[in-house]
Design an enzyme around this catalytic site. Structure first.
Site, PDB file in Angstrom:
ATOM      1  N   HIS A 147       0.735  -1.266   0.084  1.00 26.99           N
ATOM      2  CA  HIS A 147      -0.089  -0.033  -0.175  1.00 26.99           C
ATOM      3  C   HIS A 147       0.980   1.282   0.050  1.00 26.99           C
ATOM      4  CE1 HIS A 147      -2.789   3.033   1.915  1.00 26.99           C
ATOM      5  NE2 HIS A 147      -3.595   2.160   1.507  1.00 26.99           N
ATOM      6  N   ASP A 188       3.411  -4.030   8.165  1.00 28.31           N
ATOM      7  CA  ASP A 188       1.993  -3.171   7.867  1.00 28.31           C
ATOM      8  C   ASP A 188       0.746  -4.258   8.211  1.00 28.31           C
ATOM      9  OD1 ASP A 188      -0.290  -2.256   7.048  1.00 28.31           O
ATOM     10  OD2 ASP A 188       0.563  -1.416   5.093  1.00 28.31           O
ATOM     11  N   GLN A 224      -4.136  -5.034   7.107  1.00 30.74           N
ATOM     12  CA  GLN A 224      -5.098  -5.975   6.706  1.00 30.74           C
ATOM     13  C   GLN A 224      -4.951  -7.360   7.265  1.00 30.74           C
ATOM     14  OE1 GLN A 224      -7.671  -5.268   4.790  1.00 30.74           O
ATOM     15  NE2 GLN A 224      -6.972  -3.474   4.007  1.00 30.74           N
ATOM     16  N   LYS A 226     -10.509  -0.862  10.488  1.00 30.02           N
ATOM     17  CA  LYS A 226     -10.807  -1.793   9.849  1.00 30.02           C
ATOM     18  C   LYS A 226     -10.794  -3.207  10.725  1.00 30.02           C
ATOM     19  CE  LYS A 226      -7.231  -0.066   6.389  1.00 30.02           C
ATOM     20  NZ  LYS A 226      -8.039   0.092   5.293  1.00 30.02           N
ATOM     21  N   CYS A 249      -4.716   2.336  -3.669  1.00 29.70           N
ATOM     22  CA  CYS A 249      -3.479   2.945  -3.119  1.00 29.70           C
ATOM     23  C   CYS A 249      -2.319   1.991  -3.041  1.00 29.70           C
ATOM     24  CB  CYS A 249      -3.508   3.281  -1.595  1.00 29.70           C
ATOM     25  SG  CYS A 249      -4.867   4.788  -1.309  1.00 29.70           S
TER      26      CYS A 249
HETATM   27  N1  PMP Z   1      -1.611  -0.434   4.637  1.00 29.35           N
HETATM   28  C1  PMP Z   1      -2.692  -1.113   4.138  1.00 29.35           C
HETATM   29  C2  PMP Z   1      -2.219  -2.622   3.531  1.00 29.35           C
HETATM   30  C3  PMP Z   1      -3.942  -0.750   3.992  1.00 29.35           C
HETATM   31  O1  PMP Z   1      -4.852  -1.653   3.506  1.00 29.35           O
HETATM   32  C4  PMP Z   1      -4.341   0.444   4.434  1.00 29.35           C
HETATM   33  C5  PMP Z   1      -5.690   1.018   4.521  1.00 29.35           C
HETATM   34  N2  PMP Z   1      -6.163   0.997   3.192  1.00 29.35           N
HETATM   35  C6  PMP Z   1      -3.161   1.336   5.091  1.00 29.35           C
HETATM   36  C7  PMP Z   1      -1.891   0.834   5.067  1.00 29.35           C
HETATM   37  C8  PMP Z   1      -3.526   2.508   5.557  1.00 29.35           C
HETATM   38  O2  PMP Z   1      -4.417   2.594   6.558  1.00 29.35           O
HETATM   39  P1  PMP Z   1      -4.957   3.838   7.337  1.00 29.35           P
HETATM   40  O3  PMP Z   1      -5.670   4.729   5.969  1.00 29.35           O
HETATM   41  O4  PMP Z   1      -5.924   3.440   8.474  1.00 29.35           O
HETATM   42  O5  PMP Z   1      -3.975   4.646   7.749  1.00 29.35           O
END
Ligand code: PMP
Length: 423
Positions: free
Chosen positions: A129, A206, A209, A232, A371
């Site tokens: 991401h 990270d 997920q 999430k 993203c």
């Molecule tokens: N890493 C991953 C794998 C994600 O799926 C996301 C959220 N889409 C993020 C980072 C960013 O998370 P947040 O927007 O809650 O900071």
């Protein structure tokens, strides 16, 4: 059969989530398949936050008055709930942030600026991401370092040989997602940690997920840092967590400066507070933390392993039926290698059109690059559709999506036939 292994009753659990009773677009029942972007919250979480605002709210850590002390207790109890959920050895290792993005930026700035220098390398993967790419590019720019990308295979699995080839004594950080937010691929974090350790790199996971959809034990994981978000995992937005190994966090300079993160401030300078306050400058996300604790209690009551097993069944069901459709290309590995995320592209129909048309029928899925632009480039596409599952989804939700796909494919086929006959 143990309670943990028995199937959860998603249809019954739906009643805990008031928003799932919504009707959209002229009375169509909402089919919510976008939990990888954000899950919904159960009444228990909403109620815990309402109660906090109605009866327990004051700023934390500062007041000597009763309400502030009580709210501080609630806030610190939330830290203990997170510690328990990820089995950290101490609450000092749990830092509240506004989310995964903030947690990753904290590490990149505080640990990164202190330890990464000219000629060093940061190793990420092609499936990350942007939150686990951009902070490392920014660090590399500040420090004269380089970001390397470990390749993935065509079916969306980390290429471990390619990863090993890019890992060297120059690698200071390995930053990898536990689960890809597009492909659903479950990464072999333990193997990655072992290889990174041997090369002397720190490992940043990270977990945005991963943590919501499987049991996490940071002491077993062996990584150095783990980031995740409350929104999430049935919690509110505005709260996230950075877990870090204590000796690393202890040695790191503060990231943001301000109230609460200091020991003492004089006209000559300041000293930092102890962990975890050192990394929580300013008024923290107090009520979101209380909401996150309620979310953790809620999912713990159901059982994280049961939630994971339920999502795995939904993933297998979605795979089986999407694979049977012509003109649908599934991304990522087979269902068994995935968490509850299924992404796909439909021949001749732009991802945004797919999501738009499904939405007209009440089915909420995601469209775009999610993203993860480098990943989409690697797969030779600019956008994809993503259906993602949580404890409240049922096979009927997937059926609704499949019906919508069938209808839109039929519509596009008719349109093509009309165009051909007009030529
Ligand atoms: N890493 C991953 C794998 C994600 O799926 C996301 C959220 N889409 C993020 C980072 C960013 O998370 P947040 O927007 O809650 O900071």
């Amino acid at each position: 059969m143990t309670v943990e292994a028995s199937a959860l009753d998603a249809a019954a659990l739906r009643a805990d989530f008031p928003i799932l009773a919504s009707l959209v677009h002229d009375g169509r029942p909402l089919v919510y398949l976008d939990s990888a972007a954000s899950t919904q919250r159960p009444t228990a979480v909403i109620q815990a936050m309402t109660t906090a605002y109605e009866r327990e709210y004051a700023n934390v850590h500062r007041g000597v008055h009763w309400m502030s002390e009580r709210c501080t207790d609630r806030y610190e109890a939330a830290r203990e709930a997170v510690r328990r959920y990820i089995n950290a050895s101490a609450v000092e290792e749990v830092v509240f942030t506004s989310g995964t993005t903030a947690a990753l930026n904290l590490v990149a700035h505080s640990w990164g600026d202190a330890h990464v220098g000219a000629g060093d390398e940061i190793l990420v993967t092609e499936m990350e991401h942007h939150s686990n790419i951009v902070p490392w590019f920014q660090l590399a720019e500040r420090r004269g370092a380089a970001v390397k990308f470990a390749p993935i295979t065509d079916d969306g699995v980390l290429d471990l040989e390619g990863f090993a080839e890019r890992l060297s004594q120059r690698t200071k950080v390995v930053a990898v997602s536990a689960v890809s937010n597009v492909l659903g691929t479950i990464n072999p974090v333990a193997r990655i940690v072992a290889a990174a350790r041997a090369a002397g790199a720190v490992v940043v996971v990270d977990g945005a997920q991963g943590v919501p959809h499987g049991t996490t034990d940071v002491q077993q994981l062996g990584a150095d840092f783990l980031a995740f978000s409350g929104h999430k995992m049935a919690g509110p937005s505005g709260i996230g967590v950075l877990w870090g190994r204590r000796e690393l966090l202890d040695a790191m300079p503060p990231f943001l400066g301000g109230g609460s993160m200091i020991g003492e401030v004089t006209v000559d300078g300041f000293t930092s507070a102890d962990l975890p306050a050192k990394f929580e400058a300013g008024t923290p996300p107090i009520v979101p933390a209380i909401g996150l604790a309620a979310a953790i209690e809620y999912v713990e009551q159901i059982g994280v392993a049961r939630i994971a097993a339920h999502e795995q069944r939904l993933t297998a069901y979605a795979h089986e039926h999407l694979e049977a459709l012509t003109g649908v290309r599934l991304l990522g590995p087979p269902a068994a290698g995935k968490s509850g995320i299924v992404s796909f592209v439909i021949d001749g129909v732009h991802a945004h059109d797919v999501a738009y048309m499904l939405d007209r029928g009440g089915v909420a899925i995601r469209a775009g690059h999610h993203c993860a632009m480098p990943l989409h480039k690697r797969l030779g596409i600019t956008a994809s559709n993503r259906a993602s599952f949580y404890l409240y989804n049922t096979p009927a939700d997937i059926d609704a999506m499949l019906k919508g796909i069938d209808q839109l494919q039929e519509k596009f086929r008719k349109r093509q036939r009309r165009r051909r006959s007009a030529r």
